[in-house]
Design a protein around this motif. Structure first.
Motif: not given
Length: 782
Positions: A65-67, A542-550, A679-685
């Protein structure tokens, strides 16, 4: 604002809330019908929290969807809730001790609805939104809501009018534990060891015949004995009659080419019904039907001495009685593959009962033609569907003897048995609450109390989603269907059949199949085995959402996915590296004219190659390859080499070359952020808003590749090789990487002259000399 330390626990909730509040992903229909991209989302069962496996599927579709948004499409990414079904019923019974039989159907349904509404909001608020799903939350649907049930009942009426839906008394696969018919696609196979029982049956006016069976308890349902017509042992017995012990029915010995002379004794008795082949033989040999099992899996009076016993008890009793009459010869171990209920794993039985069917076998050609027009990702998954279509012998039984589901809009005349179908104006309707008169004879009508299979709801999600379009497309309903491989034979199969039959259009044009997420026990993760399930919050904490999505994005579509903490550790390190790149680049600003050097030309050339490859991978649904390509470039080419190549310019006094390096760096990082954003919407935003524009990166354009020049690619490899040799020299001589060198002499191709300045600046060498030669040789002086 200066970028500080990377704090995903602060960044991620901030953006998750903002996207929902600002309606960042709100869908607006594009004027050009071809620019609308509709996703037929897999609606999860919301009666309990969703595990990590559910969100593997959701993350896959969100990546797409994002792509697609960044590629210029108006993406409709809705969210559905598959509310009905046996799973929800069993959950309510087990956790709240509420049963329809005791509380009443009306109260049971009310409680189911109340619980589901509460848990739906819990999942939406505490799972889906925090995981960064780019959903238009104004586009939700609930299969238990009146508008959806109306659509399902309307579809049933249309299909009945086209003769795709019919009622008939046929053998059905039945789960004694669930007390309901189940479809062929809702069964699993259980491998194990059983016993092959050798039993002597008396022949009238002759010697006996010894048959072999794994189901001695079904003897009372025997209607024939089969042998191979060419089996010399039994050839002369064909046509003779056998008297079945205990129940006394007389059956014939018949020749049957499907009888295997090598199995057991070569003779088998035929019972109605032990498996699917039994029905085929009943039709082929015009045999009578003897039903000896009731809906609870217990023997009826027709079974004689087994009446009232369970299947297991009946097996033990019949063996005991046969031994008393000296009719039991022996038993031997045998490998068995038995069909069991997909949900409760109870061995299924076959009984004859009035049921509603959808004529899927009439649509085999149409289903396969529709599948051929679809883009399957990965491509080999299409064969899973077409093989299932080819092998399907029975129509889809769509009625269930349960409570929490869409009712059939049907009544039956008590006098003439006329089937009365509801008028569309009455929908949605529960026939139990509406009295009817027969339009044919005027007699009172009784309501249909069976309900629809839950797949009757979810197999037309594509129709529901496409109805949000004002301008319908002639050749399709939606674009993308993302789903698990385990439901190809159900959701994909039924959806294609229903939508093609009803609308004449395929439900989607692209099918993305994700493999199953394996639980901690190595088996498919399931709500039915909660101890082996892993929930997203455990990984996120333990990690983060972006790690999970990656981690999800790094998986290979179609393959089974194992919880991989090694990949998550790698993903965490990469995100820290990406953040530090942003912090580093933030320090440098441009002012005035700029001048590009060969290192800038090389990294832009490399970026063009990466954009081209990543785009191709994304179009093919090969996320893992796209992610790997971008991550490797960002970490190694960009950070490890290019950034080191330009530091002498960034910290130098020459303004134009410094500006050239800064502009190139910002351009490359921007493209990297955009390619990583699905893949990593939070850190990129966060980095995009801090370093570039105060708007969403997810609404920006996907990078466009420029021309890839081979000569620049070669120059880049040459620079990297020389720099690597220089770094290794410093390490071997216990020098810091920032230590100065007096002289470097490089022998090799003529192109070395073009990179002298980069080598000198990167390795901090006072002099760099070049000589022509066939082989690359490097000589370094401290």
């Amino acid at each position: 604002m200066s970028l500080g330390k990377y704090k995903p626990k602060k960044i991620e909730p901030k953006w998750a809330d903002k996207w929902v509040k600002d309606k960042t992903y709100k869908w607006t229909e594009h004027k050009d019908p071809e620019k609308n991209y509709l996703i037929d989302v897999p609606p999860p069962y919301p009666y309990q929290d969703l595990h990590a496996g559910n969100f593997v599927n959701s993350t896959y579709q969100d990546i797409m969807a994002r792509y697609k948004r960044m590629r210029g499409y108006s993406v409709l990414h809705p969210w559905g809730w598959d509310c009905h079904g046996l799973g929800a019923e069993l959950y309510i019974q087990k956790n709240f001790n509420i049963f329809a039989e005791k509380a009443g159907v009306k109260r049971f349904r009310e409680f189911c609805r109340e619980h589901l509404l509460k848990n739906i909001e819990n999942i939406r608020t505490n799972q889906a939104i925090p995981l960064g799903m780019s959903i238009d939350w104004d586009k939700q649907y609930w299969t238990m809501n009146p508008d959806y049930m109306k659509m399902v009942q309307e579809s049933f009426i249309k299909m009945h009018g086209k003769d795709y839906v019919y009622r008939g008394k046929h053998p059905v696969t039945w789960c004694p534990s669930c007390h309901s018919a189940i479809a062929e696609a809702q069964m699993d196979r259980k491998e194990g060891k059983g016993k092959l029982h050798h039993i002597k049956l008396p022949i009238i006016g002759g010697r006996g015949i010894t048959i072999a069976t794994t189901r001695p308890e079904l003897m009372a349902a025997c209607v024939a004995v089969f042998v191979h017509p060419e089996d010399k042992r039994y050839k002369d017995l064909i046509g003779k009659k056998v008297k079945i012990p205990f129940t006394g029915q007389v059956v014939k010995i018949k020749g049957n080419e499907d009888a295997d002379p090598e199995f057991g004794t070569g003779a088998v008795y035929h019972c109605t019904f032990g498996d699917k082949d039994d029905w085929r033989w009943v039709a082929e040999y015009d045999l009578p039907i003897r039903i000896i099992l009731d809906e609870s899996g217990r023997f009826t009076k027709k079974s004689g001495l087994l009446a009232g016993l369970s299947i297991k008890q009946g097996r033990e009793r019949i063996v005991e009685e046969l031994k008393k009459k000296d009719l039991y010869v022996k038993s031997e171990p045998v490998e068995q593959s038995i069909k069991v209920c997909e949900r409760c794993k109870t061995p299924i039985e076959i009984i004859v009962k009035d049921q509603w069917y959808f004529a899927t076998t009439k649509l085999k050609k149409e289903i396969k033609e529709a599948a051929d027009k679809m883009k399957w990702m990965p491509s080999f998954m299409k064969a899973r569907l077409t093989n299932w279509v080819d092998d399907a012998l029975w129509d889809w039984v769509i009625s269930r003897q349960r409570y929490w589901a869409t009712p059939f809009p049907v009544w039956y005349c008590r006098e003439c048995n006329e089937i009365i179908i509801a008028d569309k104006k009455e929908l949605p309707v529960d026939p139990v609450s509406v009295k009817k008169k027969c339009p044919k004879c005027g007699g009172d009508a009784k309501p249909e109390k069976d309900v629809m299979d839950t797949w009757m709801d979810s197999s037309i999600t594509a129709i529901y989603v496409s109805n949000w379009l004002k301008n319908q497309r002639k050749d399709r309903l939606c674009e993308l269907r993302d789903q698990g491989e385990d439901i190809i034979k159900t959701w994909a199969y039924y959806s294609i059949a229903r939508c093609v039959a009803e609308t004449g259009k395929p439900p989607f044009t692209e099918v993305l199949i994700n493999g199953m997420l394996l639980g901690t026990d190595g088996k498919k993760m399931s709500k039915r085995r909660p101890k082996a399930a892993v929930y997203p919050q455990e990984i996120i904490d333990k990690y983060s959402v972006d790690v999970y999505r990656q981690w999800v994005g790094a998986s290979n579509p179609g393959d089974a996915i194992q919880i991989d903490f090694k990949e998550m550790d790698h993903g965490k390190k990469f995100l820290n590296k990406l953040w530090n790149l942003g912090r580093f680049i933030e320090r440098f600003k441009t002012k005035g004219k700029s001048k590009e050097e060969v290192s800038d030309e090389w990294i832009i050339n490399s970026l063009n190659k990466v954009v081209k490859e990543a785009t191709e991978f994304m179009e093919q649904g090969r996320w893992n390859n796209a992610l790997k390509t971008v991550r490797d470039f960002a970490w190694h080419e960009f950070a490890d080499y290019y950034i080191e190549m330009i530091k002498y310019r960034l910290y130098g006094d020459e303004v134009r070359t410094k500006n050239g390096a800064v502009k190139t760096t910002r351009k490359v990082l921007l493209a990297i952020l955009k390619m990583l954003s699905p893949f990593t919407p939070f850190i990129t935003e966060e980095l995009y808003n801090e370093l570039y524009k105060h708007e969403s990166i997810h609404l920006s354009q996907w990078p466009r590749p420029g021309k890839v020049k081979k000569d620049l690619t070669g120059l880049g490899e040459l620079m990297k090789e020389v720099i690597s040799e220089g770094r290794q020299y410093k390490v071997n001589n216990q020098m810091s990487l920032g230590a100065e060198l007096s002289e470097i002499t490089i022998t090799g191709p003529r192109e070395l002259e073009k990179i002298k300045e980069v080598i000198a600046g990167t390795l901090r060498a006072d002099k760099v000399k070049t000589k022509s030669g066939k082989e690359l040789k490097i000589k370094i002086k401290k």
